[in-house]
Write an enzyme that holds these catalytic residues in place. Structure first.
Site, short mmCIF file in Angstrom:
data_model
loop_
_atom_site.label_atom_id
_atom_site.label_comp_id
_atom_site.label_asym_id
_atom_site.label_seq_id
_atom_site.Cartn_x
_atom_site.Cartn_y
_atom_site.Cartn_z
N HIS A 158 -6.97 -4.48 13.20
CA HIS A 158 -6.30 -5.14 12.08
C HIS A 158 -6.88 -4.73 10.74
O HIS A 158 -8.09 -4.65 10.56
CB HIS A 158 -6.42 -6.66 12.27
N LEU A 197 -7.29 -2.06 8.62
CA LEU A 197 -8.33 -1.03 8.45
C LEU A 197 -8.58 -0.72 6.98
O LEU A 197 -9.68 -0.32 6.61
CB LEU A 197 -7.92 0.24 9.19
N ALA A 233 -3.91 1.68 15.09
CA ALA A 233 -4.47 1.54 13.75
C ALA A 233 -3.46 0.88 12.83
O ALA A 233 -2.32 1.33 12.72
CB ALA A 233 -4.86 2.91 13.19
N GLU A 234 -3.90 -0.20 12.17
CA GLU A 234 -3.06 -0.87 11.18
C GLU A 234 -3.64 -0.56 9.80
O GLU A 234 -4.61 -1.16 9.38
CB GLU A 234 -3.04 -2.38 11.44
N ASP A 235 -3.06 0.43 9.14
CA ASP A 235 -3.58 0.90 7.85
C ASP A 235 -2.42 1.15 6.90
O ASP A 235 -1.60 2.04 7.14
CB ASP A 235 -4.39 2.19 8.06
#
Length: 901
Positions: A562, A564, A615-617
């Site tokens: 969560h 990043l 990846a949450e970015d």
């Protein structure tokens, strides 16, 4: 750090032995022939002497030589840049420096940890653990503390009864504290005869309960295991050393270093010993010999007896005999009371320069947060075997395309209260399976202080939230999901932590920089959370072990990392990104955070090859899903958060006829170089769980006319279908929105007088005809992937988007034999709209958003479902279809018959 659950791997060679572990028959051992000292020098062959080799330049190796060596190992720190055509020199240099820093970091970590598995297995010794020697061991990291003890209801909350011992045994140089909680001997019972008697705490009976005395077991070991005479040396720890000393120096040997004379070199001593024992019987000689050809050199050939060698190699420590003394759980309970019973409340007590402190242990696995004005505390979780959950199902196979159902356990019920793990297991999992998903992603499982934070301000990283149930309840949820063929992903928050001191990690040992940065750097710019010190080795040990813990203890199949952006930049991602590559490698980048993410992905994929990392970015950092060996961060998927933001913006701010199809397509497809790793969802959970309006609420929540309801229903289906089919091989939907959930979700907080009225799901809507039709469409949409593997079609699993028209508001793309056509125009319908296709043949509609069973008008007749191609170049293809396109509808065609032209 060695797990007690695995048998120790013991070598028959000394720890520092220079001898290799290989067949010694005919092997070579190197001895110095003319050594004036008694030191043993290994591998002193002539090849090692510099005078025997041509002189080489003493200049240091060039950097490119090291790079060439890395490339031979398949490592290129900037490998993905060339593949994607990125030529920015500053970013390439940043990647090279990051790779060098990663190598240095690994070298430092491996000075303290044997391998990657040990580095990520701190949970095996830290926290509270049952020891086989009728005791519980507790270890905690608190470098700023001066004194450490455990307080709880098991010792009357006394800060002195159970404390770490003085000296190295209770407190090491790295700040780790060790406390032993001995089980209490019951009245009338005698202590165990055997020192450190072991117990099996799971089974009722064990070998030690058979009634065989310890004397009989020792006699059995002497008779069966030891060779004649070997058992004499176990009676005294100094006997063997004394006999060796006597053999070397005689009965009246030197007693001090001053009396010690010069010791002859090994070759001279060996020859003297050989001469002395030349007349001994063969049974008294060693089963090996040294062949000397008479020449003066330092290489001798040692020949061994194969029979003796095989016997020596097969020799193992006599652990089996010791295990025969282990007793079962019934014998332990009869003789002892647990030093800390299951369910006991406890905290850790520190004496620090700032004064005495009580904290919830950082590695606690079950925590009761602050409730009814009481201080938070940990709960010792050691259920008896009959209450411990037993796993029944294996992990489902990892699918090539993901259809993820995102859930929050607390709001999954129909009643205005916090739902439980058991209720979720019984009521929601079957719905998820019926809807056609193959994975669930759980939010807010890790323990957090305030319910309204949705679980993002984590306080206890190793504990499931007690609001939903016990650890055993969560294991059951995961196991039942696996039984239904559903993977279970966890939303993991390692980008920041709660700032609460009494229950979280902030000021854990009284210092401001134990787990987090001190000063301004240690606080998130806007969210009031603490920022981890990723450059600290013990913090890395904590976070990496946390990932492995959820897999080993709860059989989790993957993680969504969560937010990043909060950890990758010192500005926490709150900055304007123009697309300049230097924005990804400037002074605001937290290099230590990147090293942590690379290590996390490497360790997870090495230890658990089928794990999934997401990846949450929001900044879409270059290389998110590239291999770490090629300069990437190693994630399997990345979330395109822009998609849900665009949909929300269009629905709330832009009239229907002004929607830009070009902007819509470019946003949904994201970065084409990594689109095959993209995860899309139409509706962001952040908007759905923070009081924001859901799409259904915006589209038809307040509809008063049939026309408004039709508009909302049509756009809702089109938005979901294009988001599902235009992206990469992964799709995510937030719980309940597949059937047009009309309510927003708002957690209880001060702004709504802590009401639970909106913190629930309206599952009863499935019985309503309108919402049931929306749910039927969603299930048939999922079947496209279940039966046709639609998300894997196309080149590298990506669609061929060949028609985007902003005037007609039509979008069309191909995925293998499937053609997708969307008409977003609010009023214009087209009777014969030309769309290009690559294959000539007959195309059949397999999904139509306008069908009456989905709440549509049924404007396309069944006789129009089959269409044949026309030999006319359109959209850059040789053939085209002329298809009917009612306004605000979408169709999926499948090539059912190929025509050869």
């Amino acid at each position: 750090m060695i797990s007690l659950s695995h048998p120790p791997q013991l070598s028959t060679l000394p720890i520092n032995s220079p001898l290799p572990k290989r067949n010694l028959t005919g092997s070579r051992v190197f001895l110095p022939p003319n050594s004036e000292k008694s030191s043993y020098i290994c591998n002193c062959s002539a090849a090692d002497h510099p005078q025997s080799q041509p002189r080489r330049s003493q200049r240091p190796r060039k950097k490119n030589q090291q790079l060439d060596a890395d490339k031979k190992d398949g490592i290129d720190p900037v490998g993905f840049l060339a593949r994607h055509g990125i030529t920015n020199k500053a970013f390439a240099q940043f990647l090279r420096e990051r790779y060098k820093a990663l190598k240095d970091l690994k070298d430092e970590l491996f000075k303290r940890h044997f391998n990657l598995q040990e580095l990520a297995s701190g949970f095996e010794i830290l926290g509270m653990h049952r020891n086989v020697q009728h005791r519980v061991d507790y270890m905690e990291w608190a470098p700023g503390a001066r004194y450490c003890s455990l307080v709880g209801d098991f010792n009357g909350w006394s800060p002195t009864e159970n404390s770490a011992r003085e000296g190295h045994f209770g407190h090491d140089d790295y700040g780790y504290w060790f406390i032993i909680l001995e089980d209490k001997l019951r009245e009338g019972e005698e202590p165990d005869q055997v020192y450190f008697q072991q117990y099996n705490y799971v089974d009722e009976y064990d070998k030690g309960d058979s009634g065989v005395t310890i004397e009989e077991i020792f006699k059995k070991a002497n008779d069966e295991y030891w060779e004649p005479g070997e058992d004499r040396f176990i009676k005294s720890r100094y006997e063997l050393a004394a006999k060796l000393y006597e053999q070397i120096f005689g009965p009246n040997g030197p007693q001090t270093e001053e009396e010690l004379e010069e010791i002859l070199d090994p070759e001279t001593r060996y020859k003297a010993w050989k001469e002395k024992h030349k007349d001994d019987p063969p049974s008294n000689l060693p089963p090996c010999d040294v062949i000397d050809d008479g020449k003066e050199h330092d290489e001798f050939e040692v020949v061994t007896d194969p029979v003796w060698q095989e016997k020596f190699r097969s020799k193992k420590p006599p652990i089996a005999y010791w295990l025969e003394t282990r007793k079962g759980r019934k014998a332990w309970l009869k003789k002892y009371r647990p030093g800390i019973p299951h369910g006991s409340k406890y905290r850790v007590y520190f004496n620090t320069p700032a004064g005495p402190l009580e904290r919830v242990p950082a590695w606690a696995t079950y925590v009761i947060p602050e409730a009814d004005g009481n201080q938070s505390f940990a709960v010792h979780w050691e259920p008896p075997p009959e209450c411990a959950y037993r796993w029944r199902h294996k992990h489902p196979p990892k699918p090539k395309s993901l259809r993820i159902y995102e859930c929050h356990v607390g709001i999954s019920g129909q009643e205005p209260r916090v739902a439980t793990f058991n209720e979720f297991t019984e009521n929601v999992l079957t719905h998820v399976k019926e809807a056609g998903y193959n994975a669930i992603q759980l939010i807010g499982v890790l323990e957090h202080k305030d319910y309204f934070t949705v679980g993002y301000r984590v306080t206890n990283f190793y504990a499931v939230s007690s609001r939903y149930g016990t650890p055993e309840d969560f294991k059951r949820l995961v196991d039942e999901a696996h039984g239904l063929g559903l993977l279970v992903f966890l939303d993991i928050v390692h980008s920041y932590a709660a700032a609460d001191e009494m229950v979280g990690l902030s000021f854990f040992d009284g210092s401001n920089d134990c787990y987090f940065h001190s000063g301004k750097r240690g606080h998130h710019k806007f969210w009031g959370t603490r920022m981890f010190r990723y450059g600290d080795h013990d913090v890395l040990h904590f976070l990496l072990s946390n990932l492995n813990w959820w897999i080993m203890e709860y059989q989790i199949d993957g993680f969504n990392f969560h937010s990043l952006s909060s950890m990758m930049y010192t500005h926490n991602g709150f900055a304007t990104f123009t697309g300049d590559m230097e924005e990804y490698c400037n002074q605001y980048v937290d290099k230590d955070a990147f090293l942590y993410l690379i290590l996390a992905n490497e360790i997870l994929h090495v230890l658990h090859p089928n794990i999934v990392t997401i990846a949450e970015d929001v900044t879409l950092y270059p290389g998110l899903c590239e291999p770490t060996s090629q300069g990437g961060l190693g994630f399997d998927y990345f979330v395109n958060l822009s998609a849900s933001e665009l949909w929300l913006s269009l629905l709330e701010n832009v009239p229907d006829h002004e929607w830009s199809m070009s902007k819509l397509v470019s946003t949904l497809t994201g970065n084409k170089s990594s689109a095959d790793k993209m995860l899309l969802y139409a509706e962001n959970h952040n908007q759905s769980i923070s009081g924001g309006r859901s799409f259904a609420d915006i589209l038809f929540g307040s509809a008063t006319t049939e026309e408004d309801l039709l508009r909302g229903c049509s756009l809702h289906k089109m938005i979901r279908l294009i988001t599902f089919t235009i992206g990469g091989p992964a799709y995510l939907n937030f719980m309940g929105n597949e059937f047009g959930h009309p309510k927003r979700v708002e957690f209880p907080m001060s702004s709504n007088n802590f009401s639970y009225s909106l913190a629930k799901r309206c599952w009863e809507l499935l019985e309503d005809g309108f919402h049931n039709k929306l749910f039927a469409f969603d299930k048939d949409m999922m079947k496209l992937d279940i039966e046709e593997r639609i998300l894997l079609r196309g080149s590298r699993g990506l669609p061929n988007i060949h028609h985007v028209n902003d005037t007609t508001m039509v979008i069309s793309f191909l995925r293998g034999p499937f053609l997708f056509v969307f008409n977003f125009h609010p009023t214009n319908s087209y009777g014969r709209y030309s769309i290009g296709v690559e294959e000539a043949g007959e195309y059949q509609i397999v999904l139509n958003t306008d069908e009456e069973i989905y709440g549509g008008q049924g404007l396309i007749g069944r006789d129009q479902y089959a269409q044949r191609t026309i030999s006319r170049r359109t959209d850059g293809t040789r053939f085209c279809l002329e298809v009917p396109l009612p306004s605000r509808t979408a169709q999926v065609y499948k090539l059912t018959r190929i025509l050869r032209i």
